[in-house]
Write an enzyme that holds these catalytic residues in place. Structure first.
Site, PDB file in Angstrom:
ATOM      1  N   LYS A 252       0.860  -1.190   0.000  1.00 17.76           N
ATOM      2  CA  LYS A 252       0.000   0.000   0.000  1.00 17.76           C
ATOM      3  C   LYS A 252       0.891   1.233   0.000  1.00 17.76           C
ATOM      4  O   LYS A 252       1.771   1.375   0.839  1.00 17.76           O
ATOM      5  CB  LYS A 252      -0.923   0.002   1.226  1.00 17.76           C
ATOM      6  CG  LYS A 252      -1.761   1.291   1.355  1.00 17.76           C
ATOM      7  CD  LYS A 252      -2.767   1.249   2.511  1.00 17.76           C
ATOM      8  CE  LYS A 252      -3.419   2.608   2.727  1.00 17.76           C
ATOM      9  NZ  LYS A 252      -4.369   2.644   3.857  1.00 17.76           N
ATOM     10  N   ASP A 257      -2.432  10.110   3.872  1.00 20.31           N
ATOM     11  CA  ASP A 257      -3.858   9.788   3.938  1.00 20.31           C
ATOM     12  C   ASP A 257      -4.558  10.789   4.850  1.00 20.31           C
ATOM     13  O   ASP A 257      -4.539  10.661   6.069  1.00 20.31           O
ATOM     14  CB  ASP A 257      -4.040   8.349   4.465  1.00 20.31           C
ATOM     15  CG  ASP A 257      -5.513   7.972   4.583  1.00 20.31           C
ATOM     16  OD1 ASP A 257      -6.363   8.713   4.048  1.00 20.31           O
ATOM     17  OD2 ASP A 257      -5.797   6.920   5.212  1.00 20.31           O
ATOM     18  N   LYS A 264     -10.057  13.022   8.186  1.00 22.44           N
ATOM     19  CA  LYS A 264      -9.718  12.502   9.513  1.00 22.44           C
ATOM     20  C   LYS A 264      -9.641  13.641  10.521  1.00 22.44           C
ATOM     21  O   LYS A 264      -9.201  14.739  10.174  1.00 22.44           O
ATOM     22  CB  LYS A 264      -8.329  11.835   9.472  1.00 22.44           C
ATOM     23  CG  LYS A 264      -8.269  10.495   8.797  1.00 22.44           C
ATOM     24  CD  LYS A 264      -6.840   9.956   8.819  1.00 22.44           C
ATOM     25  CE  LYS A 264      -6.713   8.672   8.021  1.00 22.44           C
ATOM     26  NZ  LYS A 264      -7.416   7.527   8.604  1.00 22.44           N
ATOM     27  N   ASP A 275       1.416   5.945   5.832  1.00 17.88           N
ATOM     28  CA  ASP A 275       0.479   5.100   5.088  1.00 17.88           C
ATOM     29  C   ASP A 275       1.104   4.515   3.813  1.00 17.88           C
ATOM     30  O   ASP A 275       0.456   3.780   3.084  1.00 17.88           O
ATOM     31  CB  ASP A 275      -0.789   5.903   4.759  1.00 17.88           C
ATOM     32  CG  ASP A 275      -2.046   5.054   4.850  1.00 17.88           C
ATOM     33  OD1 ASP A 275      -1.983   3.950   5.422  1.00 17.88           O
ATOM     34  OD2 ASP A 275      -3.093   5.485   4.323  1.00 17.88           O
ATOM     35  N   ASP A 334     -12.274   7.490   3.379  1.00 16.59           N
ATOM     36  CA  ASP A 334     -11.094   7.163   4.188  1.00 16.59           C
ATOM     37  C   ASP A 334     -10.752   5.665   4.105  1.00 16.59           C
ATOM     38  O   ASP A 334      -9.704   5.240   4.580  1.00 16.59           O
ATOM     39  CB  ASP A 334     -11.333   7.594   5.642  1.00 16.59           C
ATOM     40  CG  ASP A 334     -10.050   7.695   6.437  1.00 16.59           C
ATOM     41  OD1 ASP A 334      -8.967   7.638   5.811  1.00 16.59           O
ATOM     42  OD2 ASP A 334     -10.128   7.831   7.674  1.00 16.59           O
ATOM     43  N   GLU A 336      -9.619   4.138   1.663  1.00 16.62           N
ATOM     44  CA  GLU A 336      -9.041   4.345   0.331  1.00 16.62           C
ATOM     45  C   GLU A 336      -8.011   3.282  -0.042  1.00 16.62           C
ATOM     46  O   GLU A 336      -7.858   2.953  -1.212  1.00 16.62           O
ATOM     47  CB  GLU A 336      -8.412   5.743   0.247  1.00 16.62           C
ATOM     48  CG  GLU A 336      -6.966   5.864   0.780  1.00 16.62           C
ATOM     49  CD  GLU A 336      -6.813   5.532   2.258  1.00 16.62           C
ATOM     50  OE1 GLU A 336      -7.810   5.673   2.996  1.00 16.62           O
ATOM     51  OE2 GLU A 336      -5.718   5.113   2.678  1.00 16.62           O
ATOM     52  N   ARG A 338      -7.879   0.102   0.352  1.00 12.66           N
ATOM     53  CA  ARG A 338      -8.432  -1.104  -0.293  1.00 12.66           C
ATOM     54  C   ARG A 338      -8.815  -0.829  -1.753  1.00 12.66           C
ATOM     55  O   ARG A 338      -8.825  -1.730  -2.576  1.00 12.66           O
ATOM     56  CB  ARG A 338      -9.614  -1.635   0.522  1.00 12.66           C
ATOM     57  CG  ARG A 338     -10.779  -0.712   0.594  1.00 12.66           C
ATOM     58  CD  ARG A 338     -11.755  -1.050   1.719  1.00 12.66           C
ATOM     59  NE  ARG A 338     -11.231  -0.700   3.036  1.00 12.66           N
ATOM     60  CZ  ARG A 338     -11.900  -0.906   4.167  1.00 12.66           C
ATOM     61  NH1 ARG A 338     -13.084  -1.491   4.155  1.00 12.66           N
ATOM     62  NH2 ARG A 338     -11.383  -0.546   5.325  1.00 12.66           N
TER      63      ARG A 338
END
Ligand code: BES
Ligand code: MN
Ligand code: ZN
Length: 484
Positions: A252, A257, A264, A275, A334, A336, A338
């Protein structure tokens, strides 16, 4: 820093620091150092109540030359696998010993002839030399690196492998520690290119236009809200001899993020530069792979993007079409990671590898379930799962298997308007995320998903880790591939 093998047949090398890694039950068998020195050490340890407990350390002057030092480092109770304790003890020795420049350390450890033991010593020593302080310009803490470390009766192959593994992990940490204004999808791609150049690997980078043309509708949606365009990164290692198989590693790679439009809260947004830790781990892994030369072909894939709430951002309620044709209703921007992984997994499946392993800081739910010292493991192949857990045991990285077969949880991925929603219910959030990923993996391919959320970042220093990126998973992936 050089790491040398000190031959058993030569006389003991009297360096500034003599370190002894020792278990609790060992009756300080120190004959090598001469009867008098051994007696001194035993008495010193006794008065200082040093018993060899794991993680403890005792420093004393060398009796015949007080300008030199002896350091005892505890390994705890004697057991079959002491590698993790050896890494920590060596780390502590090197940290304690380097009080001035150019120090030379000699390390004694029972069984150093064993490859795994020497490997662990080389790893612990290398981790002790790691520091991410390039942005501290004023009042920088002293950071000294020993000139040489001599390991008595060491295994040369072990030293070499330990150095390769630890350097790969430090490389992963170095990129993961960089902030989002420095590492963007573009600069991450540049890092991958530089790595490929250095290690003679193949590398291909796709820009946004190409990614859209490749029908990666889930991934490109995530990337739209940022001024920093996405980059789809592929790095490939091919063995010289006939391939025994092909494994794809997907990391990933969210360079930051923010949560996107479902932004967030501030407290959850800090550390989100991390991230991209999965991406860093797979880059670190292939760096080592290029040196260890396994007989498997290895492809690294990173769908790099930044999740931001800009004017072009994807929205809640949007319906996206992934590369494998499945449609996804966005119910949380959020979730995101996946979406980027969905297209990466679908693409990887088309390469028809034997194995796909993805590694991702995917869900806070996984960190809630397992804490920050264990990663979640999900797999459609128990044997692959066992191999990953075993690799983790040898590298000191913990994995715990979580289920993919709960039919009730799977229902929460149903959408009234599309094939799937991107975010299931809150309870079991790590599991529904993994179930979502499974929808994009071709059924015949062995696949494992490693959720390293929060394990990627060290908040409180522990064992051989200081504050910052951990590089978690790098060594597990390398050791997995070397075992296939
Ligand atoms: N990158 C985060 C997950 C994360 C959380 C990593 C904490 C490291 C530490 C991921 O993209 C995310 O935001 N997940 C959400 C999922 C939710 C919207 C279903 C989460 O965990 O809250
Ligand atoms: Mn997120
Ligand atoms: Zn994320």
């Amino acid at each position: 820093m050089r790491i040398n093998r000190l031959d058993k047949t030569v006389n003991i090398k009297e360096t500034e620091v003599t370190a002894i890694l020792i278990t609790e039950t060992e009756n300080l068998e120190l004959a090598l150092l001469g009867a008098e020195t051994a007696k001194f050490i035993k008495e010193y340890a006794l008065t200082e109540n040093f018993t060899g407990k794991a993680g403890t350390i005792l420093s004393m002057p060398y009796p015949s030359n007080p300008s030199k030092k002896i350091i005892l480092a505890g390994l705890g109770k004697k057991k079959a696998n002491l590698n993790e304790e050896i890494r920590t003890a060596t780390f502590n020795v090197v940290k304690t010993a380097t009080t001035k420049e150019n120090i030379s350390i000699t390390i004694y450890c029972d069984n150093a002839t064993d490859k795994e033991t020497s490997k662990a010593i080389a790893e612990g020593a290398t981790f002790a030399t790691y520091k991410f302080d390039k942005y501290i310009l004023k009042e920088k803490d002293e950071h000294r690196i020993p000139e040489e470390i001599n390991i008595y009766d060491a295994n040369l192959e072990g030293i070499n492998e330990g150095l390769i593994l630890a350097e790969a992990q430090c490389y992963a940490k170095d990129i993961a520690n960089e902030p989002g204004n420095i590492i963007t999808p573009q600069t991450l791609a540049a890092k991958a290119l530089a790595l490929a150049d250095e290690e003679n690997l193949e590398c291909e980078i796709w820009n946004e236009e190409k990614i859209i043309n490749e029908k990666m509708g889930a991934y490109t949606a995530v990337a739209r809200g940022s001024a920093n365009a996405p980059r789809f990164i592929q790095v490939t290692y091919k063995p010289d001899t006939k391939e025994k198989g092909h494994i794809v590693l997907i990391g990933k790679g969210l360079t930051f993020d923010s949560g996107g439009l479902d932004i967030k809260p501030a407290d959850y947004m800090t550390t989100m530069k991390g991230d991209k830790s999965g991406a860093c781990a797979v880059l670190g892994a292939i760096k080592a792979i290029s040196k260890l030369k396994p007989s498997w072909k290895v492809t690294v894939i990173i769908a790099a993007a930044e999740n931001m709430p800009g004017g072009r951002a994807y929205r809640p309620d949007d319906i996206l079409t992934a590369r494998n044709g499945k449609t996804i209703e966005v119910n949380n921007t959020d979730a995101e990671g996946r979406l980027t992984l969905a297209d990466a997994l679908a693409y990887a499946s088309e390469l028809k590898p034997n194995i796909i392993v993805d590694i991702a800081t995917l869900t806070g739910a996984c960190a809630v379930a397992l804490g920050t010292n264990t990663a979640g493991l999900f797999t459609n192949d128990d044997k692959l799962g066992e191999k990953i857990i075993a690799s983790g045991k040898s590298t000191g990285e913990r994995y715990w298997k979580l289920p993919l077969d709960d039919p009730e949880l799977r229902k929460s991925l149903k959408s009234p308007f599309a094939d799937l929603v991107n975010c299931g219910e809150r309870y079991g959030g790590a599991i529904t995320a993994a179930m979502f990923l499974e929808e994009f993996v071709a059924e015949e391919i062995k696949w494992a998903h490693l959720d390293i959320a929060a394990a990627d970042f060290i908040k409180t220093p522990k064992t051989y880790y200081s504050k910052g990126a951990s590089g978690f998973g790098t060594r597990t992936l390398i050791s997995l591939i070397m075992q296939l």
